[in-house]
Write a protein that holds these residues in place. Structure first.
Motif, PDB file in Angstrom:
ATOM      1  N   THR A  83      52.619  64.753  41.682  1.00  0.00           N
ATOM      2  CA  THR A  83      53.656  65.786  41.825  1.00  0.00           C
ATOM      3  C   THR A  83      54.209  65.772  43.246  1.00  0.00           C
ATOM      4  OG1 THR A  83      52.524  67.158  40.173  1.00  0.00           O
ATOM      5  CG2 THR A  83      54.210  68.223  41.526  1.00  0.00           C
ATOM      6  N   LEU A  84      53.328  66.002  44.225  1.00  0.00           N
ATOM      7  CA  LEU A  84      53.746  65.933  45.622  1.00  0.00           C
ATOM      8  C   LEU A  84      53.738  64.494  46.131  1.00  0.00           C
ATOM      9  CD1 LEU A  84      51.723  68.921  47.135  1.00  0.00           C
ATOM     10  CD2 LEU A  84      54.215  68.795  46.959  1.00  0.00           C
ATOM     11  N   LEU A  85      52.646  63.795  45.836  1.00  0.00           N
ATOM     12  CA  LEU A  85      52.432  62.477  46.427  1.00  0.00           C
ATOM     13  C   LEU A  85      52.191  61.392  45.387  1.00  0.00           C
ATOM     14  CD1 LEU A  85      50.002  63.437  49.347  1.00  0.00           C
ATOM     15  CD2 LEU A  85      52.429  62.870  49.558  1.00  0.00           C
ATOM     16  N   HIS A  86      52.740  60.218  45.651  1.00  0.00           N
ATOM     17  CA  HIS A  86      52.448  59.027  44.861  1.00  0.00           C
ATOM     18  C   HIS A  86      51.173  58.424  45.448  1.00  0.00           C
ATOM     19  CE1 HIS A  86      52.769  55.577  42.418  1.00  0.00           C
ATOM     20  NE2 HIS A  86      53.367  54.783  43.277  1.00  0.00           N
ATOM     21  N   THR A  87      50.037  58.801  44.877  1.00  0.00           N
ATOM     22  CA  THR A  87      48.734  58.398  45.405  1.00  0.00           C
ATOM     23  C   THR A  87      48.095  57.269  44.609  1.00  0.00           C
ATOM     24  OG1 THR A  87      47.720  60.155  44.086  1.00  0.00           O
ATOM     25  CG2 THR A  87      48.201  60.666  46.395  1.00  0.00           C
ATOM     26  N   ALA A  88      48.705  56.882  43.499  1.00  0.00           N
ATOM     27  CA  ALA A  88      48.101  55.873  42.625  1.00  0.00           C
ATOM     28  C   ALA A  88      47.742  54.574  43.349  1.00  0.00           C
ATOM     29  CB  ALA A  88      49.019  55.594  41.435  1.00  0.00           C
ATOM     30  N   PRO A  89      48.591  54.049  44.251  1.00  0.00           N
ATOM     31  CA  PRO A  89      48.225  52.792  44.913  1.00  0.00           C
ATOM     32  C   PRO A  89      46.909  52.876  45.687  1.00  0.00           C
ATOM     33  CG  PRO A  89      50.561  53.229  45.198  1.00  0.00           C
ATOM     34  CD  PRO A  89      49.959  54.479  44.610  1.00  0.00           C
ATOM     35  N   ASP A  90      46.670  53.999  46.368  1.00  0.00           N
ATOM     36  CA  ASP A  90      45.435  54.133  47.150  1.00  0.00           C
ATOM     37  C   ASP A  90      44.233  54.403  46.247  1.00  0.00           C
ATOM     38  OD1 ASP A  90      46.691  53.677  49.595  1.00  0.00           O
ATOM     39  OD2 ASP A  90      47.225  55.789  49.821  1.00  0.00           O
ATOM     40  N   LEU A  91      44.428  55.198  45.198  1.00  0.00           N
ATOM     41  CA  LEU A  91      43.346  55.430  44.238  1.00  0.00           C
ATOM     42  C   LEU A  91      42.948  54.116  43.564  1.00  0.00           C
ATOM     43  CD1 LEU A  91      44.751  58.738  42.734  1.00  0.00           C
ATOM     44  CD2 LEU A  91      42.558  58.530  43.913  1.00  0.00           C
ATOM     45  N   ALA A  92      43.943  53.303  43.230  1.00  0.00           N
ATOM     46  CA  ALA A  92      43.670  52.006  42.602  1.00  0.00           C
ATOM     47  C   ALA A  92      42.992  51.054  43.578  1.00  0.00           C
ATOM     48  CB  ALA A  92      44.968  51.404  42.083  1.00  0.00           C
ATOM     49  N   GLU A  93      43.450  51.052  44.824  1.00  0.00           N
ATOM     50  CA  GLU A  93      42.843  50.205  45.849  1.00  0.00           C
ATOM     51  C   GLU A  93      41.362  50.532  46.015  1.00  0.00           C
ATOM     52  OE1 GLU A  93      42.532  47.420  49.023  1.00  0.00           O
ATOM     53  OE2 GLU A  93      44.114  47.699  47.537  1.00  0.00           O
ATOM     54  N   ALA A  94      41.046  51.830  46.102  1.00  0.00           N
ATOM     55  CA  ALA A  94      39.644  52.249  46.250  1.00  0.00           C
ATOM     56  C   ALA A  94      38.821  51.885  45.023  1.00  0.00           C
ATOM     57  CB  ALA A  94      39.585  53.757  46.499  1.00  0.00           C
ATOM     58  N   ALA A  95      39.407  52.052  43.845  1.00  0.00           N
ATOM     59  CA  ALA A  95      38.693  51.738  42.607  1.00  0.00           C
ATOM     60  C   ALA A  95      38.390  50.247  42.514  1.00  0.00           C
ATOM     61  CB  ALA A  95      39.510  52.191  41.403  1.00  0.00           C
ATOM     62  N   ASN A  96      39.367  49.423  42.859  1.00  0.00           N
ATOM     63  CA  ASN A  96      39.148  47.978  42.768  1.00  0.00           C
ATOM     64  C   ASN A  96      38.223  47.462  43.861  1.00  0.00           C
ATOM     65  OD1 ASN A  96      40.396  47.080  40.360  1.00  0.00           O
ATOM     66  ND2 ASN A  96      42.416  47.384  41.282  1.00  0.00           N
ATOM     67  N   ARG A  97      38.238  48.094  45.013  1.00  0.00           N
ATOM     68  CA  ARG A  97      37.241  47.748  46.040  1.00  0.00           C
ATOM     69  C   ARG A  97      35.841  48.097  45.539  1.00  0.00           C
ATOM     70  NH1 ARG A  97      39.305  49.260  52.172  1.00  0.00           N
ATOM     71  NH2 ARG A  97      41.347  48.204  52.094  1.00  0.00           N
ATOM     72  N   MET A  98      35.714  49.244  44.868  1.00  0.00           N
ATOM     73  CA  MET A  98      34.428  49.648  44.291  1.00  0.00           C
ATOM     74  C   MET A  98      33.959  48.612  43.263  1.00  0.00           C
ATOM     75  SD  MET A  98      33.663  52.923  41.808  1.00  0.00           S
ATOM     76  CE  MET A  98      34.595  52.140  40.455  1.00  0.00           C
ATOM     77  N   LEU A  99      34.866  48.206  42.374  1.00  0.00           N
ATOM     78  CA  LEU A  99      34.510  47.227  41.343  1.00  0.00           C
ATOM     79  C   LEU A  99      34.079  45.906  41.981  1.00  0.00           C
ATOM     80  CD1 LEU A  99      37.366  47.928  38.766  1.00  0.00           C
ATOM     81  CD2 LEU A  99      34.928  48.462  38.468  1.00  0.00           C
ATOM     82  N   ALA A 100      34.785  45.492  43.028  1.00  0.00           N
ATOM     83  CA  ALA A 100      34.413  44.253  43.717  1.00  0.00           C
ATOM     84  C   ALA A 100      33.017  44.369  44.325  1.00  0.00           C
ATOM     85  CB  ALA A 100      35.441  43.923  44.795  1.00  0.00           C
ATOM     86  N   ASP A 101      32.734  45.519  44.932  1.00  0.00           N
ATOM     87  CA  ASP A 101      31.418  45.744  45.527  1.00  0.00           C
ATOM     88  C   ASP A 101      30.314  45.734  44.476  1.00  0.00           C
ATOM     89  OD1 ASP A 101      32.561  45.947  48.020  1.00  0.00           O
ATOM     90  OD2 ASP A 101      32.511  48.144  48.096  1.00  0.00           O
ATOM     91  N   LEU A 102      30.672  46.112  43.244  1.00  0.00           N
ATOM     92  CA  LEU A 102      29.697  46.144  42.141  1.00  0.00           C
ATOM     93  C   LEU A 102      29.658  44.818  41.371  1.00  0.00           C
ATOM     94  CD1 LEU A 102      30.518  49.710  40.742  1.00  0.00           C
ATOM     95  CD2 LEU A 102      28.417  49.048  41.961  1.00  0.00           C
ATOM     96  N   GLY A 103      30.482  43.863  41.788  1.00  0.00           N
ATOM     97  CA  GLY A 103      30.523  42.581  41.099  1.00  0.00           C
ATOM     98  C   GLY A 103      31.224  42.641  39.758  1.00  0.00           C
ATOM     99  N   MET A 104      32.159  43.578  39.622  1.00  0.00           N
ATOM    100  CA  MET A 104      32.901  43.743  38.373  1.00  0.00           C
ATOM    101  C   MET A 104      34.362  43.321  38.569  1.00  0.00           C
ATOM    102  SD  MET A 104      31.270  47.465  37.269  1.00  0.00           S
ATOM    103  CE  MET A 104      32.105  47.551  35.676  1.00  0.00           C
ATOM    104  N   PRO A 105      35.064  42.922  37.499  1.00  0.00           N
ATOM    105  CA  PRO A 105      36.454  42.473  37.629  1.00  0.00           C
ATOM    106  C   PRO A 105      37.406  43.631  37.929  1.00  0.00           C
ATOM    107  CG  PRO A 105      35.806  42.511  35.316  1.00  0.00           C
ATOM    108  CD  PRO A 105      34.561  42.769  36.112  1.00  0.00           C
ATOM    109  N   PRO A 106      38.546  43.344  38.583  1.00  0.00           N
ATOM    110  CA  PRO A 106      39.510  44.399  38.916  1.00  0.00           C
ATOM    111  C   PRO A 106      40.222  44.934  37.670  1.00  0.00           C
ATOM    112  CG  PRO A 106      40.403  42.250  39.464  1.00  0.00           C
ATOM    113  CD  PRO A 106      38.976  42.022  39.057  1.00  0.00           C
ATOM    114  N   VAL A 107      40.842  46.102  37.845  1.00  0.00           N
ATOM    115  CA  VAL A 107      41.604  46.756  36.776  1.00  0.00           C
ATOM    116  C   VAL A 107      43.046  46.903  37.265  1.00  0.00           C
ATOM    117  CG1 VAL A 107      41.873  48.889  35.434  1.00  0.00           C
ATOM    118  CG2 VAL A 107      39.583  47.993  35.903  1.00  0.00           C
TER     119      VAL A 107
END
Length: 230
Positions: free
Chosen positions: A21-45
């Motif tokens: 609504t106020l902010l387009h935050t999806a790019p940063d939320l996705a970046e953090a999620a994919n960094r998490m997946l990489a740290d866990l040895g899982m493929p990106p989304v």
């Protein structure tokens, strides 16, 4: 579904959702999620998929990322490992790409100039909400900021909206919530306040025109033109 209401609505306080609504935050939320997946040895989304997971707080976003399902439950040990990894990564990128949507700054300026009480109500945890609002220059527009962990319950529960109305000393039917999702519509209807939604946000990929709303508005500037001071 948009209700038949008389415009302009007589309003004293406007409360606004953050993500989508106020902010387009999806790019940063996705970046953090994919960094998490990489740290866990899982493929990106893909970012578009992760965008559909936004709106119910960090824990739910992590669960959806791990399972690929809106209401999936990951292995409890995996979730316990993943959560601090996600939070550390999001701390690092919270405002890397996040920016106000078009019309947000102008809309906030118009609402402030007209004398409305302003609050930001989000399901995002306070540790992320406050730096994000400060980094993007929006923090000082708001007299009240309620994060997902400020109160015992968060949207779609009506508690944050009722708390805001009490804080401002206004009747609940003189308050407007501007959001982007079913969460916002449900919370507003449960509380008894007015609700507008913007069409550009993160409603799990669903059309906001199908929600129980008073209006769908292009942006915050358009919202400001449908209300007047009570």
């Amino acid at each position: 579904m948009v209700n038949s209401v008389q415009f302009p609505l007589r309003i004293e306080a406007v409360v606004i959702d953050l993500d989508g609504t106020l902010l387009h935050t999806a790019p940063d939320l996705a970046e953090a999620a994919n960094r998490m997946l990489a740290d866990l040895g899982m493929p990106p989304v893909p970012e578009e998929t992760l965008k559909s997971y936004i709106g119910n707080g960090v824990a739910q976003l992590i669960k959806r990322t791990l399972t690929g399902e809106m209401y999936g439950e990951p292995d409890s040990e995996l979730f316990a490992r993943a959560k601090p990894i996600y939070e550390k990564n999001y701390d690092e990128v919270v405002s890397l790409y996040s920016r106000p949507f078009p019309g947000v700054v102008e809309g906030l300026q118009a609402l402030k100039a007209a004398g409305y009480h302003l609050a930001c109500i989000t399901n995002k945890a306070a540790r992320f909400t406050l730096p994000l609002l400060k980094d993007t220059g929006l923090h000082d527009y708001f007299e009240l900021i309620l994060s997902g962990d400020t109160l015992p319950k968060m949207k779609p529960d009506p508690l944050p909206l009722l708390h805001a109305a009490e804080f401002f000393g206004v009747a609940i039917d003189r308050m407007l919530l501007i959001g982007d999702s079913q969460n916002d519509a449900q919370a507003a209807r449960a509380a008894g306040c007015h609700v507008f939604c913007v069409p550009y946000g993160y409603n799990h990929g669903q059309d906001v025109n199908n929600l129980d709303l008073d209006a769908v508005v292009d942006n915050l500037v358009a919202a400001s033109k449908l209300i007047c001071k009570a």
